[in-house]
Design a protein around this motif. Structure first.
Motif, short mmCIF file in Angstrom:
data_model
loop_
_atom_site.label_atom_id
_atom_site.label_comp_id
_atom_site.label_asym_id
_atom_site.label_seq_id
_atom_site.Cartn_x
_atom_site.Cartn_y
_atom_site.Cartn_z
N THR A 70 0.91 -1.42 -0.02
CA THR A 70 0.08 -0.15 -0.05
C THR A 70 0.72 1.23 0.19
OG1 THR A 70 -1.87 -1.21 1.17
CG2 THR A 70 -1.66 1.37 1.25
N LEU A 71 2.04 1.13 0.81
CA LEU A 71 2.82 2.48 0.86
C LEU A 71 3.41 2.79 -0.21
CD1 LEU A 71 3.81 4.38 3.05
CD2 LEU A 71 5.93 2.93 3.29
N VAL A 72 4.03 1.55 -1.10
CA VAL A 72 4.51 1.68 -2.43
C VAL A 72 3.74 2.29 -3.43
CG1 VAL A 72 5.65 0.32 -4.34
CG2 VAL A 72 6.24 0.37 -1.72
N HIS A 73 2.58 1.75 -3.46
CA HIS A 73 1.38 1.99 -4.44
C HIS A 73 1.22 3.62 -4.29
CE1 HIS A 73 -2.08 1.60 -6.48
NE2 HIS A 73 -2.91 2.47 -5.81
N VAL A 74 0.68 4.12 -2.97
CA VAL A 74 0.58 5.39 -2.92
C VAL A 74 1.51 6.37 -2.99
CG1 VAL A 74 -0.35 7.13 -1.23
CG2 VAL A 74 -1.44 4.57 -1.21
N LEU A 75 2.80 6.07 -2.49
CA LEU A 75 3.89 6.94 -2.67
C LEU A 75 4.46 6.89 -4.12
CD1 LEU A 75 5.73 6.65 0.82
CD2 LEU A 75 4.00 8.66 -0.04
N PHE A 76 4.81 5.83 -4.77
CA PHE A 76 5.66 5.93 -5.82
C PHE A 76 4.79 5.23 -7.03
CE2 PHE A 76 8.18 5.16 -2.14
CZ PHE A 76 9.06 6.50 -2.02
N GLU A 77 3.97 4.33 -7.04
CA GLU A 77 3.50 3.81 -8.41
C GLU A 77 2.78 4.90 -9.40
OE1 GLU A 77 0.38 0.18 -9.91
OE2 GLU A 77 0.80 0.50 -7.82
N ASN A 78 3.29 4.58 -10.48
CA ASN A 78 3.13 5.79 -11.64
C ASN A 78 3.79 6.81 -11.22
OD1 ASN A 78 1.46 3.89 -13.38
ND2 ASN A 78 -0.14 4.09 -11.52
N LYS A 79 4.10 7.48 -10.10
CA LYS A 79 4.83 8.52 -10.02
C LYS A 79 6.25 8.63 -10.72
CE LYS A 79 1.55 8.58 -6.73
NZ LYS A 79 0.80 7.46 -6.65
N MET A 80 7.16 7.49 -10.32
CA MET A 80 8.55 7.62 -10.72
C MET A 80 8.41 7.34 -12.27
SD MET A 80 10.60 8.00 -8.40
CE MET A 80 9.31 9.21 -7.85
N ARG A 81 7.36 6.54 -12.98
CA ARG A 81 7.34 6.36 -14.42
C ARG A 81 6.90 7.90 -14.97
NH1 ARG A 81 3.14 5.09 -17.61
NH2 ARG A 81 1.74 4.08 -15.48
N ALA A 82 5.85 8.38 -14.21
CA ALA A 82 5.57 9.80 -14.71
C ALA A 82 6.69 10.69 -14.63
CB ALA A 82 4.50 10.47 -13.95
N LEU A 83 7.70 10.80 -13.81
CA LEU A 83 8.73 11.71 -13.99
C LEU A 83 9.62 11.21 -14.83
CD1 LEU A 83 10.61 13.87 -12.54
CD2 LEU A 83 11.27 12.24 -10.72
N PHE A 84 9.86 9.92 -15.35
CA PHE A 84 10.64 9.48 -16.25
C PHE A 84 10.26 9.97 -17.79
CE2 PHE A 84 13.04 5.66 -18.02
CZ PHE A 84 14.29 6.02 -17.74
N SER A 85 8.79 9.87 -17.71
CA SER A 85 8.33 10.45 -19.14
C SER A 85 8.38 11.90 -19.18
CB SER A 85 6.55 9.98 -19.08
OG SER A 85 6.48 8.74 -18.98
#
Length: 461
Positions: A70-85
């Motif tokens: 849950t913590l990884v999902h809320v804090l990082f999921e899709n966020k790091m990929r968004a930053l990469f994009s």
């Protein structure tokens, strides 16, 4: 004048200068490194566990593994990929901004060549290394269509990013309404069956009933199927290839063209706007970065926690999810949740980098970011060999928390390798190959005894 060797002819080509001898934008490399390492926090779950086993943690919401996910999902999921994009979008502007007359081709033509080779690398990552969540193939396609946007103002780019994000949300909502319609038809059929138990259903009514039942079945845990998936992934290369092929096809065709295209396009356009505003090149004030870090993370995380219940409901009880919600909150808000969060994380990193906190760490992360292309594919190599059956075969064998020991090991390998490599060479090995293929000439690889500052051009944003 820099003399290069043509890989096509083996002859020497004079005055081909794909890389201007100016300083790299170090803040971009730092952010690339953070995004690249951060992506593995989510990807490791796909490398090491079945989707069904991860969903079982949601269906049994207790224990450390559930809270970790849950913590990884809320804090990082899709966020790091968004930053990469976003950084890739900034890289498009960097590439087009440079004078490349020595190569004999205009910058847009070179960019298209660059993107076409990226598509090839993406196909190798997906179909050769068998990583079904590859993003290089998608980036290669989207980047070709985005280069005309480099002439737009930052505000116009931002509006385009919002517009494409809304298209993503609209398509998600469209799909949700189709699910609600399927459920309504199912209810009508079941009500008719109860009212007239001896009556026969028409073919259309049977189809309506089976369509909804199929959706519900897909959302439920199937122990036999889950075990079969694990067994297939622990098999030889050919068996893993056959098992992964449908997933790869789905990700590179239906998913990308229906939904993923709009997600990636939105984030790249946002990255182009932020780059033109000087955000990624560390040109804003310390106060601005502090405000963006606070505001971005606050808004993004509020949206993430707010959407979490509907995300979990869709996994636990699909019928309840469709019948009780008027909006697919978790997916509908996704473009804006990850945009705010990614800006917040990037601002926090740039703020810490500017303040000089743990400078030794940022130097190592910067090396990872300078070799982001190599390191992205290295993650696929290391993780598939560790988890898949033709390697060590640990797929489905580790608990969720144990996967993050693997993440730490991969991070250590990549930071050490990148730091050591860049003490001797100008580019990472795959960055060098990508550049050479793009320009049709072998690039100077080794650092000279009195090294010149390396280039600003984007390796992989």
């Amino acid at each position: 004048m820099e003399t290069l060797v043509s890989p096509a002819t083996g002859g020497y080509v004079a005055d081909v200068r794909p890389v201007a001898q100016t300083e790299r934008i170090q803040s971009l490399d730092v952010l690339r490194g953070v995004a690249l390492l951060g992506i593995l926090l989510m990807n490791i779950q796909g490398f090491g566990l079945t989707e069904a086993s991860l969903q079982q943690l949601v269906r049994n919401p207790h224990g450390g593994n559930y809270w970790l996910m849950t913590l990884v999902h809320v804090l990082f999921e899709n966020k790091m990929r968004a930053l990469f994009s976003m950084l890739f979008g900034a890289g498009i502007l960097l590439f087009l901004a440079k004078s490349r007359t020595g190569s004999g081709m205009a910058a847009p033509e070179l960019l298209i060549r660059r993107q076409l080779w990226l598509i090839v690398f993406g196909l190798i990552n997906a179909w050769g290394l068998l990583w079904h969540y590859d993003i290089l193939f998608h980036y290669g396609i989207v980047g070709i269509f985005l280069f005309p946007f480099n002439r737009l103002s930052p505000r116009a780019l931002l509006l385009c990013a919002v517009f494409t994000g809304l298209i993503y949300s609209g398509k998600v909502y469209w799909k949700f309404t189709e699910q609600k319609q399927a459920y309504a038809k199912f209810q009508q059929v079941t009500a008719l069956e109860k009212k007239n138990k001896k009556g026969k259903l028409t073919d259309e009514q049977k189809d309506d009933k089976s369509a909804w039942e199929g959706m519900v079945k897909e959302s439920q845990y199937d122990r036999k199927k889950d075990k079969a998936d694990v067994l297939a992934m622990r098999s030889d290369y050919a068996s893993v290839w056959n098992h992964q092929a449908p997933k790869i096809k789905r990700m590179e065709a239906p998913f990308f063209y229906q939904i993923g295209l709009w997600d990636i396009t939105s984030m790249m356009l946002l990255g182009m706007a932020l780059f033109k505003w000087g955000f990624f090149s560390n040109q804003l004030s310390t106060k601005d970065y502090a405000l963006l870090a606070t505001g971005g993370l606050l808004i993004g995380q509020v949206m993430a926690w707010f959407s979490l219940p509907t995300y979990e409901m869709a996994v636990v009880d699909f019928t309840r999810y469709v019948s009780r919600n008027s909006l697919p909150v978790s997916d509908f808000l996704m473009p804006f949740e990850r945009a705010f969060s990614a800006i917040g994380w990037a601002s926090l990193v740039l703020l810490l980098y500017r303040l000089g906190i743990a400078s030794w760490l940022w130097k190592a992360v910067r090396s990872v970011g300078q070799m982001a292309f190599t390191n992205y594919l290295m993650q696929s190599v290391l993780c598939t060999l560790f988890f898949y059956g033709y390697g060590l075969g640990y797929y489905g064998d580790l608990k969720l928390y144990q996967l993050y020991f693997v993440v730490a090991e991969v991070w250590l390998i990549q930071t050490v390798f990148s730091t050591v490599w860049l003490t001797y060479f100008r580019f990472g090995p795959l960055e060098w190959l990508w550049r050479s293929l793009t320009y049709g000439a072998w690039q100077a690889m080794r650092l000279r005894s009195n090294p010149q500052p390396t280039a600003t051009a984007a390796i992989l944003a």
